[in-house]
Design an enzyme around this catalytic site. Structure first.
Site, mmCIF file in Angstrom:
data_model
loop_
_atom_site.group_PDB
_atom_site.id
_atom_site.type_symbol
_atom_site.label_atom_id
_atom_site.label_comp_id
_atom_site.label_asym_id
_atom_site.label_seq_id
_atom_site.Cartn_x
_atom_site.Cartn_y
_atom_site.Cartn_z
ATOM 1 N N SER A 150 101.015 32.425 -10.863
ATOM 2 C CA SER A 150 100.115 33.067 -9.906
ATOM 3 C C SER A 150 100.793 34.204 -9.172
ATOM 4 O O SER A 150 100.156 35.187 -8.790
ATOM 5 C CB SER A 150 99.635 32.045 -8.873
ATOM 6 O OG SER A 150 98.721 31.146 -9.410
ATOM 7 N N ASP A 194 96.657 2.549 -46.816
ATOM 8 C CA ASP A 194 97.995 3.033 -46.472
ATOM 9 C C ASP A 194 98.512 3.935 -47.583
ATOM 10 O O ASP A 194 97.724 4.674 -48.195
ATOM 11 C CB ASP A 194 98.914 1.829 -46.231
ATOM 12 C CG ASP A 194 99.959 2.079 -45.158
ATOM 13 O OD1 ASP A 194 100.962 2.716 -45.471
ATOM 14 O OD2 ASP A 194 99.737 1.646 -44.014
ATOM 15 N N SER A 246 102.303 0.643 -36.673
ATOM 16 C CA SER A 246 102.046 0.430 -38.102
ATOM 17 C C SER A 246 102.448 -0.974 -38.544
ATOM 18 O O SER A 246 101.848 -1.555 -39.439
ATOM 19 C CB SER A 246 102.841 1.442 -38.942
ATOM 20 O OG SER A 246 102.314 2.728 -38.832
ATOM 21 N N ASP A 263 90.445 35.734 -6.778
ATOM 22 C CA ASP A 263 91.278 34.652 -6.279
ATOM 23 C C ASP A 263 90.525 33.890 -5.193
ATOM 24 O O ASP A 263 89.306 33.716 -5.281
ATOM 25 C CB ASP A 263 92.602 35.234 -5.768
ATOM 26 C CG ASP A 263 93.775 34.317 -5.976
ATOM 27 O OD1 ASP A 263 93.930 33.364 -5.203
ATOM 28 O OD2 ASP A 263 94.549 34.563 -6.916
ATOM 29 N N HIS A 307 96.296 31.680 -0.961
ATOM 30 C CA HIS A 307 96.654 32.098 -2.313
ATOM 31 C C HIS A 307 96.186 33.520 -2.622
ATOM 32 O O HIS A 307 96.928 34.344 -3.161
ATOM 33 C CB HIS A 307 96.043 31.108 -3.304
ATOM 34 C CG HIS A 307 96.607 31.160 -4.681
ATOM 35 N ND1 HIS A 307 96.217 32.097 -5.603
ATOM 36 C CD2 HIS A 307 97.532 30.381 -5.304
ATOM 37 C CE1 HIS A 307 96.864 31.889 -6.741
ATOM 38 N NE2 HIS A 307 97.680 30.854 -6.585
ATOM 39 N N HIS A 330 105.875 2.585 -46.904
ATOM 40 C CA HIS A 330 105.074 2.195 -45.752
ATOM 41 C C HIS A 330 103.952 1.227 -46.134
ATOM 42 O O HIS A 330 103.733 0.196 -45.474
ATOM 43 C CB HIS A 330 104.497 3.453 -45.102
ATOM 44 C CG HIS A 330 103.974 3.256 -43.722
ATOM 45 N ND1 HIS A 330 102.726 2.733 -43.472
ATOM 46 C CD2 HIS A 330 104.510 3.527 -42.502
ATOM 47 C CE1 HIS A 330 102.521 2.689 -42.168
ATOM 48 N NE2 HIS A 330 103.593 3.165 -41.552
#
Length: 1514
Positions: A558, A902, A1295, A164, A226, A964
């Site tokens: 932690s 497409d 698109s 650490d 820490h 599409h």
């Protein structure tokens, strides 16, 4: 009122740290500023620019532990180009002996790439950065000295290695009162005063803190807190009267208070960041020193096991009997973070809450009270009293206002008032200091939606309180809607008994693991929120007392990780004969799945706190230490079992497995097993509908010698589970019994769904209950070597002109890169040679073979055959196109061929009729594959002068099965169709942008709108060969480097041939706005905008309120529902099924004759409506999500329906939640025009900056992309009638925007045959509109504040203006060789550049330019604070021959801009003039911020205004 957006991401110390430049050096660090968050793919190719690399290699023959130091060093040197740098400094920095087989060396990136290809090298990894993710938790977990586990052991004789930020050696938690001496095996030392570990020098360590290593730092001392916090949580000694400024007072102790601690400082101070080198070195030393447990509170990144230092080192540790507890990760944004540290030999720990709260209350002037948390010193104040309340976000919703950042309180009087501040952006202590300096007396911290109801404890400079998100919303609503709001903060101190507890913390990461083959992660939950433990200094305002007695609260995985490390130490101390896997199993199989009240553990990230948490967040459940001491049965795993698992995971790749195992492995000898069959305590299987799955397990008896167990199964929904045998009988301790589990689908399961259950083995005497969670069909599990066996390989082009090579010669060249020409089956490896789009081929390879091909000389990239998604009666009028003036008066696209890649095309649709169409250009070389796939000119064709050609590629036919492709084709170049409409809506004459252009279609995507990269590459190659002029690519891809992108490479070749590419910038459909894709500078990258047309529907509530949305429900069927009861399934609970009206979501509800409120998402809207209709509902209100803002969509569904924007959604839901007999009505008002503001950036449109193009501004342009009416493959809506050849539908996304720009490019190409691709692109960009129809800046519909101007990172140059683009005045031209010089500047690698350009390139010959100096129509620069930058541009006159232009600049805030010369005078058309732009930072700027401005060249006669956006990034 809708919930306000407080800030995009938090900055909370324990579990999130902003990435800064961090180098761990043997000499003083040199940090240079390059703050722009753009990834440079090959930064640092300069030979002097070396950096640390961690190289994993196959271990040498024999036992590595028997090798001398010099022998090991010589072995490692054999992998390097030489032993020293030019400076004479050694290349080899550190040889790893204990943790894994490898070393650290100084290399340039080019040298690192060369080393990566050396035989025996497993992995080469940069010295990256990772992050570091008590008085009550022992009691909460049932630990005490009178019974349970502490009665039997407190961890005596066990050494916990804490890797650490170091340790505070003099802290009371690390005194050695009552501690035994260190075990005899201990080989470490204490480097506080003795860096050479001299046993004759004095030490400050003791029997508690037996060792401390400083690694690459000056001292092992903790400067961040820490490391001390984590060490004391794991094994801190007993400390009476521990508290933090009067809070949580009690006796502090770690989980294993008599265990020893060894500290390894691998992380720095203030930012708690850990370099990969320090991490690897610390792991190596810890194993060498003789620790028993590793505690790793490191929040890392997802990576394959063979790349992970932690995975490799912990494997070796496991073999040596060392247990590893590691952080699962902290989620600190809108998308919950995926689990890390996920190797199966690691205990992966998530964070949970306790039932203790440091209670503070907020009382508002309206009498409402809300509870949060605070650690403000009780001795200083018990609250603020009632005072005025100030919410800076009421002024505007800038991050500075919302987050109380510097400048955020400007113009506000906060003296004597409480200020309401969103968390994030800056640390909370900074906010408090700003508020205090401005005269404020208190702060209310507003928790974000992403963190749910989890609250945190901090001791700040002012009275403060942190609120959960639901309470934060209510407080903001009060502040916004009250003229003189007041409030009070009062402190209640430490309280116990909060419910529900434990719960999954809002920050805890989620599974599944991406790289471990499907094993369930995290494994376990441990306390991780507001944990009080040792700190390096006193905290809070006016601190007093000794730092050696300092304690503080911390939160994150932690804090959870050392809890489990300490518990593992207890078990290790008590059971010396247990393996690491047995300890892990005992922890997991005894875990609690219920909270203190006996209810399922909840997830605090869920809004209503009633939804049980998923196994993907809980793992086995909450740790139960005393039960783990005596678990009854355990699942043991030997090291060889893990090796067999690795062989199965990596498909018998000996090199990869040996690199992890740190010994030579032959998978063919030991065999492999699937991840599912590893003897793991949890069960996780990949599932396919209708299939059956058998997995096996072996249990070891560690309970009573003579014992019998029977299974109890909680079956996953829709899955039958059978356990065989049904009884396990044991006669002795350590006896083993095997069983298998068969899973069968009871019914068809929805693909991608997840099912959860449990298997328990219960002893007949009731003493033991051994649990294993069952996860069936986990989401998004990625087998690191599983997938399609088709790969796209880009290679350096052959010598000479590739176009002159014969097909056989090109094929032979491509075969030279492959291991052989055929597979074992006899099928050819080479699937297709690409000739026209780029230099490369498609081949069938195993993942191992693909890895081998990747390092062959001349190979540029190897790409899997992955799937990418596909991202107009009115838009011509909206864009100013008509036949009487403007560009349509001059051209309609005659003679231009648009290639649409497409889902195919509906060839008989009226939009593709060839009325008045000219014949195809003579250059056309394509064909029509509807009838014949061999392009036989003597076979009849169904194509025409409009639809010139149709290629089916890997599909059976070019016919469109999803709509599409037809939609996009008709937007780009559909012919005129009168009376086009969708079920009575938007009726008018439909036409594409270039109605007289030709169309060629390439079916690269299937019916599900998914596009394989192989068909994509093949389609691009074929389109270029056929002779198209424009490419329209509505493909929503992934950000990728230019040399890896099929589209980038093919469009470069297209550009050289004069072919224009329009491509989708991407669609954002989640909480985090997606990064821009298709971002090469020679591509026009298109974002989506709205129009001013709405297909209007109104929702009228019973309280009289009205809200407007959109719907395409057939007007001939109904004009609305009338007033009926309103049902909101989310009122019952907030499960996805309820909120989204999914299957079972309406169970128990009477919806007959009622309107149902359904959130969009999870399943398609037509499925929701079908479910509601089947249940008897008469209408559906579709609730727009926050991520999509105020954008609404028109759909023709089976019931009267309406899609609402998010702000209106919030109001409707509030009404439904707070009204007993809610009623409502949906009424349809048809097509309406004049909506404002318009255009606006659509909520789904993506954002820049580009990640890989070097900083060039993307997207380039906006085009209409929302509710676009165009051709469809079949009629839509309820009871459809009419011919499919006249079918139209609405579509939305980039698109739809992309073919608009493809068609506009075709118009310009038709009108200006002498213009280059770059000139056309420039004309489009420099004439773009930056204001909407009312003359206001274009806004972004994703913003909650709909008056806030959109950023250049979403608009690019602005909204396309076709007629202005026809005559732009000036253009910025770029020749192909300019792009090559740009590529050389980006990559400095001849092979990579040659792979993109499809010809041999020598960068040393052609030269290099930066991205900033490419002659691009927009200007984007990286700048350091206080710096100056000059960039260069050249314009070409395409307007009036004799003309003069003057520069006009709108300067970015804080930046001065000088243009030289300030006037450009032209005498002829096509004349070029150059100028430079110098930018100077006038004031200090924050890293990561950007500033926006514009440069205009205005003609003296007022005819032209040529605009370039300016983006300055710091």
């Amino acid at each position: 009122m809708a919930k306000k957006k407080y800030s995009p991401s938090p900055f909370f110390f324990f579990f999130f740290v902003s990435i800064t430049l961090f180098l761990t050096c043997l000499k003083p660090c040199k940090c240079e500023s390059n703050p722009l968050p753009i990834v440079d793919p090959d930064d640092g190719d300069d030979l002097s620019d070396t950096q640390f690399y961690i190289i994993t290699v196959v271990p040498p023959d024999g036992d590595i532990d028997l090798l001398g130091a010099e022998e090991l060093e010589q072995y490692h040197l054999s992998f390097l180009p030489n032993s020293t740098l030019d400076s004479g400094a050694p290349r080899l920095v550190h040889s790893f002996r204990h943790a894994f087989s490898g070393f650290v060396a100084r290399l340039t990136p080019a040298e690192a790439a060369a080393v990566k290809a050396v035989a025996g090298v497993v992995d080469v990894k940069e010295n990256g950065i990772t992050r570091l993710g008590t008085t009550y938790t022992p009691t909460f977990l049932g630990l005490n000295g009178y019974n349970g586990l502490w009665y039997k052991t407190k961890g005596e004789g066990v050494i916990i290695g804490v890797l650490d930020s170091g340790i505070s050696e003099n802290h009371v938690s690390f005194k050695d009162d009552g501690m035994p001496p260190a075990p005899a095996k201990w080989r470490g030392c204490c480097e506080f005063v003795n860096s050479k570990c001299d046993p004759f020098l004095p030490t400050v360590c003791n029997n508690k803190l037996i060792g401390a290593r400083k690694l690459s730092y000056n001292s092992p001392k903790d400067e961040a807190g820490h490391g001390s916090h984590c060490a004391s949580t794991a094994a801190g000694n007993f400390v009476q009267n521990a508290e933090a400024r009067g809070h949580a007072e009690g006796t502090a102790a770690g989980m294993a208070p008599r265990a020893h601690i060894a500290s390894y400082k691998m992380c720095g101070s203030s930012t708690v960041q850990c370099s990969a080198f320090s991490e690897a070195r610390g792991l190596d030393l810890a194993i060498a020193d003789g620790v028993d447990v590793l505690s790793l509170s490191i929040d890392s990144y997802q990576e394959p096991l063979y790349k992970s230092n932690i995975a490799k080192a912990s494997f070796v540790a496991m073999e040596k009997g060392i247990f590893t507890s590691a952080c699962a990760g902290n989620a600190m944004g809108n998308v919950r973070k995926e689990v890390v540290n996920d190797a199966p030999w690691i205990l992966t720990v998530g964070a949970s809450t306790t039932d203790r709260r440091e209670r503070a209350v907020v009382r508002l002037g309206n009498g409402m009270e809300f509870y949060g948390e605070s650690a403000y010193p009780l001795e200083m104040s018990n609250g603020t009293g009632t005072v005025p309340l100030v919410y800076p976000g009421k002024v505007d919703s800038t991050p500075a206002r919302l987050g109380c950042k510097k400048g955020g309180l400007d113009g506000l009087d906060v003296t004597g008032k409480i200020v309401v501040c969103g968390v994030g952006e800056t640390e909370e202590r900074e906010k408090a200091e700003i508020v205090k300096k401005a005269g404020g007396v208190g702060i209310i911290l507003l928790g974000q939606q992403w963190n749910g109801q989890t609250t945190y404890v901090e001791s700040l400079e002012l009275p403060s309180v942190w609120m959960g998100n639901l309470d934060a919303v209510a407080i903001v609503n009060y502040a916004l809607n009250t003229d003189d709001p007041t409030g009070e903060i009062a402190f209640k101190g430490t309280q116990f008994g909060y419910r529900p507890a434990p719960a999954v913390a809002g920050l805890s990461a989620t599974g599944p693991s991406k790289y471990n083959g499907g094993i369930l992660k995290p494994d376990i939950l441990g306390p991780g929120i507001n944990i009080l433990a040792a700190w390096h200094k006193q905290v809070g305002p006016s601190p007093t007392g000794s730092d050696d007695q300092a304690f503080n609260f911390g939160s994150g995985c932690s804090m959870a990780t050392p809890h489990l490390a300490g518990i593992a130490a207890l078990l290790m101390s008590a059971h010396r004969d247990w393996s690491v896997a047995m300890i892990k199993s005992a922890i997991m199989t005894t875990a609690l799945t219920k909270d203190k009240d006996g209810s399922p553990i909840m997830d605090e990230r869920s809004e209503d706190m009633t939804r049980p948490a998923s196994l993907l967040t809980t793992g086995a459940g909450q740790v139960n230490p005393s039960a783990a001491y005596d678990p009854g049965l355990v699942y043991d795993i030997q090291p060889d079992d893990y090796v067999r698992y690795l062989c199965g995971l990596y498909r018998n790749n000996d090199l990869t497995v040996s690199g992890i195992a740190r010994r030579k492995v032959s998978c063919s000898v030991i065999g492999g097993i699937a991840a599912e069959d590893l003897n793991y305590p949890s069960i996780s299987v990949k599932w396919s509908s209708g299939s059956e799955k058998n997995i096996s397990r072996t249990a070891t008896n560690v309970g009573d010698a003579a014992s019998t167990y029977t299974p109890e199964v909680i079956e996953p929904e829709g899955v039958r589970v059978e356990v065989n045998p049904g009884t396990l009988e044991f006669a002795a301790v350590m006896e083993k019994k095997s069983f298998n589990v068969t899973l069968k689908a009871k019914s068809k399961l929805r693909g991608g769904g997840r099912r959860e259950g449990y298997l328990y083995w219960k002893s007949t005497d009731g003493k033991y209950r051994v649990g294993s969670p069952i996860l069936s069909n986990p989401l998004s599990i990625v087998d690191p070597d599983e997938g399609d066996d088709l790969y796209i390989i880009t290679v350096v082009p052959p010598d000479g002109d590739i176009d002159l090579l014969g097909a056989e010669e090109l094929e032979q060249y491509h075969l030279s890169f492959l291991p052989n020409s055929t597979l074992d089956s006899g099928a050819p490896r080479l699937v297709r040679s690409f000739r026209h789009a780029f230099s490369g081929f498609a081949a069938r390879l195993t993942p191992v073979e693909a890895a081998a091909v990747k390092v062959v000389d001349g190979v540029v990239s190897v790409q899997e055959n992955r799937i990418t998604p596909l991202g107009t009666t009115y838009t011509p009028t909206f864009l100013g196109l008509n036949g009487y003036n403007g560009i349509w008066y001059k051209t309609k696209g005659e003679g231009v061929i648009i290639g649409v890649l497409d889902t195919g095309i509906s060839r008989n649709h009226v939009s593709f009729a060839d009325d008045k169409m000219p014949p195809p250009p003579a250059k056309w070389r394509g064909c029509c594959e509807f009838v014949t796939s061999k392009c036989d000119p003597f076979v009849p064709t169904v194509c025409s002068n409009k639809l010139l050609g149709a290629r089916k590629l890997i599909y059976k036919s070019p016919e469109d099965e999803s709509g599409h492709g037809s939609h996009c084709s008709s937007i780009a170049a559909g012919n005129y169709v009168q009376s086009a409409e969708v079920r009575g809506h938007a009726e008018g004459t439909a036409a594409g942008m270039a109605p007289r252009a030709h169309i060629a279609t390439y079916k690269i995507c299937g019916g599900a709108n998914q596009c394989f990269s192989f068909s994509q590459a093949s389609g691009l190659d074929q389109a270029i060969a056929d002779g198209v002029d424009v490419l329209s690519l509505s493909i929503d891809s992934y950000p990728e480097r230019l040399h890896e992108s099929n589209i980038a490479k093919a469009s470069f070749v297209a550009m050289e041939k004069g072919i224009f590419t329009s491509a989708c910038a991407g669609n954002s459909m989640g909480n985090v706005r997606k990064e821009v894709v298709n971002d090469a500078p020679w591509i026009l990258t298109v974002g989506a905008s709205t129009t001013d047309r709405r297909v209007r529907a109104v929702v009228r509530l019973g309280n009289g309120m009205e809200f407007y949305g959109e719907s395409a429900y057939p007007l001939e069927i109904s004009n609305g529902t009338g007033t009926v009861p309103l049902v909101y399934p989310g009122k019952v609970d907030s499960t996805p099924a309820r909120l989204g009206c999914m299957k079972e979501g309406l169970s128990g509800l009477n919806v007959t004759g009622k309107i149902v409120l359904c959130a969009v998402g999870e399943i398609e809207n037509h499925e929701k409506v079908e479910i509601v209709k089947k249940a008897g509902g008469v209408g559906v209100i579709l609730l727009g999500q926050k991520w999509n803002g105020q954008t609404t969509y028109a759909e023709s569904l089976e019931l009267p329906s309406v899609w609402m924007g998010n702000l209106d959604t919030v109001e409707i839901v509030n009404y439904a939640l707070n009204t007993d007999d809610a009623t409502g009505e949906i009424a349809f008002q048809g097509t309406q025009f004049g909506h404002r503001p318009a255009p606006a950036v659509a909520g789904l449109s993506v954002t820049g900056p580009s990640k890989y193009n070097g900083g060039i501004l993307k997207p380039d342009i906006l085009g209409p992309g929302i509710n676009i009416l165009a051709a469809w493959h079949k009629q839509v809506g309820p009871s459809p009638t009419g011919s499919d050849d006249r079918a139209f539908n609405f579509g939305s996304g980039c698109s739809m925007a992309t073919p608009h720009l493809a068609g506009i490019a075709a118009l310009l190409m038709s009108a200006h045959r002498d213009w280059s691709v770059a000139m056309i692109k420039s004309a489009i960009m420099t004439t773009a509109l930056t204001k909407d129809k009312d003359g206001n800046p274009i806004i972004d519909e994703r913003n909650e504040n709909v008056t806030q101007p959109a950023s250049l990172l979403t608009t690019g140059a602005g909204q396309v203006n076709p007629s202005a683009a026809y005559d732009p005045g000036l253009v910025y031209d770029i020749q192909p060789h300019d792009y090559v010089r740009y590529l050389c500047g980006r990559y400095n690698d001849d092979n990579l550049v040659s792979g993109i350009t499809r010809r041999k390139v020598h960068c040393s010959v052609v030269g290099r330019i930066t991205a900033e100096n490419l002659n691009y129509p927009s200007i984007s620069v990286k700048m350091g604070s206080g710096s100056e930058k000059t960039i260069y541009r050249t314009v070409t006159n395409v307007g009036d021959a004799a003309s003069t232009y003057a520069a006009e600049v709108i300067e970015p805030e804080g930046v001065s801009v000088e243009v030289n010369p300030g006037t450009l005078e032209f005498a002829a058309a096509m004349e070029n003039k150059s100028f430079n732009v110098t930018l100077k930072a006038k004031s200090k700027m924050r890293w990561g911020e950007h500033r926006e401005g514009y440069l205009y060249w205005k003609s003296a006669d007022g005819k032209y205004k040529v605009g370039s956006p300016i983006l300055v990034q710091y």
